[in-house]
Design an enzyme around this catalytic site. Sequence first.
Site, PDB file in Angstrom:
ATOM      1  N   GLY A   1       8.166  -4.953   3.894  1.00  0.00           N
ATOM      2  CA  GLY A   1       7.711  -3.579   3.967  1.00  0.00           C
ATOM      3  C   GLY A   1       8.117  -2.974   5.298  1.00  0.00           C
ATOM      4  CB  CYS A   2      11.387  -2.647   6.834  1.00  0.00           C
ATOM      5  SG  CYS A   2      12.481  -1.816   5.666  1.00  0.00           S
TER       6      CYS A   2
ATOM      7  CD1 TRP B   1      11.846   6.709   6.601  1.00  0.00           C
ATOM      8  CD2 TRP B   1       9.689   6.271   6.927  1.00  0.00           C
ATOM      9  NE1 TRP B   1      11.151   7.394   5.642  1.00  0.00           N
ATOM     10  CE2 TRP B   1       9.806   7.143   5.822  1.00  0.00           C
ATOM     11  CE3 TRP B   1       8.406   5.857   7.317  1.00  0.00           C
ATOM     12  CZ2 TRP B   1       8.710   7.610   5.106  1.00  0.00           C
ATOM     13  CZ3 TRP B   1       7.307   6.320   6.599  1.00  0.00           C
ATOM     14  CH2 TRP B   1       7.468   7.187   5.515  1.00  0.00           C
TER      15      TRP B   1
ATOM     16  CB  ILE C   1       9.490  -0.725  -3.034  1.00  0.00           C
ATOM     17  CG1 ILE C   1       8.170  -0.460  -2.295  1.00  0.00           C
ATOM     18  CG2 ILE C   1       9.582  -2.213  -3.350  1.00  0.00           C
ATOM     19  CD1 ILE C   1       7.672   0.913  -2.347  1.00  0.00           C
ATOM     20  CB  SER C   2      10.679   3.935  -0.083  1.00  0.00           C
ATOM     21  OG  SER C   2      11.114   5.242   0.221  1.00  0.00           O
TER      22      SER C   2
ATOM     23  CD  GLN D   1       9.293   3.525   3.458  1.00  0.00           C
ATOM     24  OE1 GLN D   1       9.438   2.395   2.967  1.00  0.00           O
ATOM     25  NE2 GLN D   1       8.143   3.926   3.971  1.00  0.00           N
TER      26      GLN D   1
ATOM     27  CB  CYS E   1      -7.413   8.237   5.552  1.00  0.00           C
ATOM     28  SG  CYS E   1      -6.790   8.002   3.867  1.00  0.00           S
TER      29      CYS E   1
END
Length: 401
Positions: free
Chosen positions: A192-193, A195, A215-216, A219, A371
């Site tokens: 999960g890197c 950007w 998974i983008s 990104q 949040c």
Amino acid sequence: MAVTADRITREFSPNSPSTPNHREMVIDSTRKAEYWLAKQLDKAGITLNGSNPWDPQIHNRQVFHRVLSEGSIGIGESYMDGWWDCEQVDELMTRAMTAQLDETLTGRWTFIKHWLAARLMNRQSIKRAFQVGEQHYDAGNDLYTAMLDPTMAYSCGYWQEANSLHEAQLAKLNLVCQKLQLKQDDSVLEIGCGWGSFAELAATRYGAKITGLTISKEQKRLADERCNHLPVDILLQDYRHHDGLYDKLVSIGMFEHVGQKNYDTYMRSAHRLMKDEGIFVLHTIGKDKSDLGTDPWIDKYIFRNGAIPSLRQISAACEPYFVVEDVHNFGQDYDRTLMAWHDNFERAWPMLSTAYDNRFYRMWSYYLKCCAGSFRSRSLQLYQVVLRKRLTPMDRYKSPR
């Protein structure tokens, strides 16, 4: 006029001049819903149409039906539709969650549906894994570039000695590198890197060789641009499909997308991809309670198929594969990070408004402030967990001592 449960009760009491007797009193369903909501909010010191900055101002009284029938989705969607406003949504949410109103206002049947989905379905399967990338992370690099600091780190900053968002994100990234005991030519897998914030800093400052998974598509595109001159390889790939062997592993703000049904698969994959005596730093949001599912509004509009783990769930998932060497909680720093993002978003809105409509503006603002309130109330935490690879008994026997 401020609406309180006491005032509503007085208006419809048997002794009220407008109501000759109790049997003749007719209370419409909207008023009943308003009374119920006002009574719940009273517990948190919140008043409908009150004078405090955390008091919601009601523009459409149908919002009471919507909250009663749809729970958190009704609350969030009615805000997006402009049915109510609040000067400090973040403080409204802080008070509501401190009083545990989220358990009452979530909406019983909506909550049950999400609970059952989490229990019966694998909502984070390989087939569904790319949904959050398409929905959230591919929203637009223009949005994230405007909202985030120059590192493009989309996770909690470390504010202990920082005076700005940029300083806090650099401090967080360096803290992770220090916990990894990162050194020249270390091979590192980042699950999960984003950007490329960690990859760029770790390669530039520490001389590490980074493989990043995302998974983008958006990104990957930006991360490739930022790291094209560095020993960094960015892959559009799910962690379950990756092969290799690395000195160190890191995951920053990705474990929230794994889901309870995949915790064992995730930890087993991390164990398989790590060299003996390797170090794994897991940076993740955590809940104060172990349960299934997530907030229905967040699931629908922000993080599809997300699941926030508790510390107990993290520990149980790690135990067969890793030794927990350190747990660091700095959840209160996420409140400050989120409010800094919101400030950036507000300042950039005149530019962003040419590409995004007002409903998106209200949705995004609501997301960031809600949040922030969740972390401020300590309902959510931020954990950095340092893990060492656990060797099997046979591996321990073979290892030189």
